[in-house]
Scaffold this motif. Sequence first.
Motif, PDB file in Angstrom:
ATOM      1  N   ALA A   1       0.811  -1.218   0.000  1.00 17.55           N
ATOM      2  CA  ALA A   1       0.000   0.000   0.000  1.00 17.55           C
ATOM      3  C   ALA A   1       0.842   1.265   0.000  1.00 17.55           C
ATOM      4  O   ALA A   1       0.317   2.352   0.281  1.00 17.55           O
ATOM      5  N   ASP A   2       2.121   1.176  -0.350  1.00 10.06           N
ATOM      6  CA  ASP A   2       2.974   2.368  -0.439  1.00 10.06           C
ATOM      7  C   ASP A   2       2.765   3.015  -1.803  1.00 10.06           C
ATOM      8  O   ASP A   2       3.669   3.064  -2.647  1.00 10.06           O
ATOM      9  N   PHE A   3       1.542   3.507  -2.020  1.00 11.95           N
ATOM     10  CA  PHE A   3       1.170   3.984  -3.353  1.00 11.95           C
ATOM     11  C   PHE A   3       1.935   5.218  -3.817  1.00 11.95           C
ATOM     12  O   PHE A   3       2.275   5.310  -5.005  1.00 11.95           O
ATOM     13  N   PRO A   4       2.251   6.203  -2.951  1.00 11.35           N
ATOM     14  CA  PRO A   4       3.057   7.321  -3.445  1.00 11.35           C
ATOM     15  C   PRO A   4       4.407   6.884  -4.010  1.00 11.35           C
ATOM     16  O   PRO A   4       4.822   7.348  -5.077  1.00 11.35           O
ATOM     17  N   ALA A   5       5.087   5.980  -3.308  1.00 11.60           N
ATOM     18  CA  ALA A   5       6.378   5.505  -3.812  1.00 11.60           C
ATOM     19  C   ALA A   5       6.197   4.722  -5.099  1.00 11.60           C
ATOM     20  O   ALA A   5       6.998   4.841  -6.042  1.00 11.60           O
ATOM     21  N   LEU A   6       5.134   3.912  -5.170  1.00 15.99           N
ATOM     22  CA  LEU A   6       4.875   3.143  -6.388  1.00 15.99           C
ATOM     23  C   LEU A   6       4.619   4.068  -7.573  1.00 15.99           C
ATOM     24  O   LEU A   6       5.199   3.899  -8.651  1.00 15.99           O
TER      25      LEU A   6
END
Length: 346
Positions: A59-64
Amino acid sequence: MSVIESTTATLAERWAQFKLENPKSRIRDAAGQLGISEAALLATQCTTEADAPVVRLTADFPALLAAVPTLGHVMALTRNDSVVHERKGPYLKVSFNGPTGLVLGDDIDLRLFMSHWHFGFAVNENGRRSLQFFAQDGEAVHKIYLTEASNTTAYDELVNRFRAAEQTPELATQPAPEATPETPDADIDVPGFREAWRQLTDTHAFFGLLRTFGVSRTQALRLGPPELVQRLDNEAIVRALEAAAATDLGIMLFVASRGCIQIHTGPVKRLVATGPWFNVLDPDFNLHLKLGDVAETWLVKKPTTDGLVHSLELYDAHGRNLLLFFGKRKPGIPEQDAWRELVNKL
């Protein structure tokens, strides 16, 4: 309360049978007919096998999302129940400020609301690879598809980097937040609201204006200054797109899910009606609008320091915004005369 959506073999088998009987049906339609969320259907395909067609992501969407520019040329898709917005190009200038994010390329232009991003999957649909993101109830908020020009090695590296430790076929979802009930018209300070609208200097301040006076979007249009809002017939969107295409006029088309606003800026050319859908079918931009879902169409004028800004706004029977349509413009530059002439003829 969380709900574990059953992703047993029974659900997987039901979906497989549905696809056999409805080979052209989209997963969103399958989810609706099977009474399950779209994300839960995808989760049924998660396994520990290396060649699993669906991989659950962390769920680390900003980094993804910050890594998505490495994929090169992709197709970004954002939709609601009635409109699908598809734009091809690279992800550029990805940035975040707390729970909001931006992608600011000339081709792919997004506003991201990360509090609504809860699940992510990498999906391989018979060779068509994508990254798909969902809200807490399992409804899609945004999808990114590889194209023939994408960097597939970078995609594989991204999926491996953000692969979740657990690849369970069960998904814990929560119901979407209920919509805030609309305040009765009689309780609204209509004169104050109208005067505040007339005093606007920036289109972005309009949403703060709605919060200040406690009005919904469609309520604001009903109660707004009569000289700044006009109800149109629901075929106006077709006439406006046809007029823009005929004159090669630069326009802006905004479509939103709960977690993303996706914007097309530029001309439209190839317009095609197919069944209930009215479509833009250009090489790098596709729009699919279900015309029968449009319950209200409004011509809206907002004062700014650069003069009035005119927009065409579409809503469904529940008061949900389906589409915003502007002339191409940038802050500090007055609106195009050709756009004003177009909308004033509607």
